[in-house]
Design a protein around this motif. Sequence first.
Motif, mmCIF file in Angstrom:
data_model
loop_
_atom_site.group_PDB
_atom_site.id
_atom_site.type_symbol
_atom_site.label_atom_id
_atom_site.label_comp_id
_atom_site.label_asym_id
_atom_site.label_seq_id
_atom_site.Cartn_x
_atom_site.Cartn_y
_atom_site.Cartn_z
ATOM 1 N N CYS A 102 30.972 36.325 15.226
ATOM 2 C CA CYS A 102 29.599 36.183 15.965
ATOM 3 C C CYS A 102 29.538 36.654 17.241
ATOM 4 O O CYS A 102 28.291 37.244 17.738
ATOM 5 N N TRP A 139 26.220 34.485 21.082
ATOM 6 C CA TRP A 139 26.472 35.192 19.955
ATOM 7 C C TRP A 139 25.399 36.334 19.798
ATOM 8 O O TRP A 139 24.375 36.425 20.553
ATOM 9 N N LEU A 190 23.644 37.660 12.044
ATOM 10 C CA LEU A 190 22.872 36.644 12.832
ATOM 11 C C LEU A 190 21.547 37.446 13.190
ATOM 12 O O LEU A 190 21.280 38.574 13.340
ATOM 13 N N GLY A 238 28.431 39.918 15.516
ATOM 14 C CA GLY A 238 27.240 39.495 15.099
ATOM 15 C C GLY A 238 27.111 39.695 13.568
ATOM 16 O O GLY A 238 26.189 39.587 12.759
#
Length: 369
Positions: free
Chosen positions: A61, A289, A277, A65
């Motif tokens: 992350c 992140w 994400l 990501g």
Amino acid sequence: AAAAAAAPVPGRARSRSRSPGRDREEEEKKASIVPIIDIAALATEDRASRLAVARKIGKACEDIGFFIVVNHGIPKPVVTEAWQRTLDFFDLPLEEKLAHKTDDEAKYPYGYSALGGETLSRGKQVDGVDDTKGAVGAAGDMKEMFQIGPKDLASGMPPRRLPPRPVGFSEAFEEYYEHANGLARRLLRGAALALELEEDFFESKCDRHISALRGNNYPDQKGVTVPPGAIRCSAHTDYGTVTILKSGGPGLQVAKDKANPVWHDVPFVEDGFVINLGDLMRRWTNDRWSSTLHRVVNPPADKVEAWGRRMAIAFFHNLNKDAVVEAIPSCVSPTSPALYDPIVAGDFLMLKHLASMGKADPDAHLRQR
């Protein structure tokens, strides 16, 4: 015992049967900037094992990501049935599919969207992203879609509108939704561990979630004149917490940088899911992140026939509509103060959705203090 004896032993006597194409795929996976993570331990009682997986998730992350999960716990028959029924839906006559098009995106942001009905890069122009060199907005994305929201009316979203045909589609799509949501909850528990939070930190923020499930159909481009600047899915970042993607072919690419992006292919992993994400998670973690730019490109001229039609099913996990998102405590310090004002999740998500449809200006997107 006989079945166990017949099982292949990893790394033993397999190279003889491997094709050059399979070897090339394995090398691409190893070379990819998108890691592959076995998350089986997230479903166990062994905290040390869960922490080990959580650390891998946290690193992915922070770095990109994006990551791919295997041993995710979603039964293969659930995926197979949803996949086939979704293909069947997109194979219906256009007039029948158009009957499921919403008449008001603000009131019912789901249903069917025809080819070219969305341009996701519109929602990124505020960030200076234009991956089509001036042609953004000239044509919509080369895909059609069908989407549903949550079943729970406590979410504050309208009741689902499900098509009666094809037979079995609605049931398969709804079952897939529930399994994908279960996977999202496991991933968020891992995310909480990675952020040094209580494992159930996210639970109270998504017990009335407004997550969406979308089928994307990218028609075969053989013999098709693609409008200037149009690609299968223009460059964008996702909106919410995490996206769980089942992909059906090549073309997905990611770029770590939004200015002059360098694109990297995301490897295809059989029975795996691509996880990425969304902007809200980036905001929540105070930019610790990443919500990473990605797109789906058209097939190269010499691969149009080989790539053919592409389909994908994406589960977009979102928070409760009224959840207030402000920087997670473990992501703020005297040297890393909060970058963003608190924001209501539902307002943020609707703005981003309407922007992708060309019906709103995404002026609130990741705007810093």
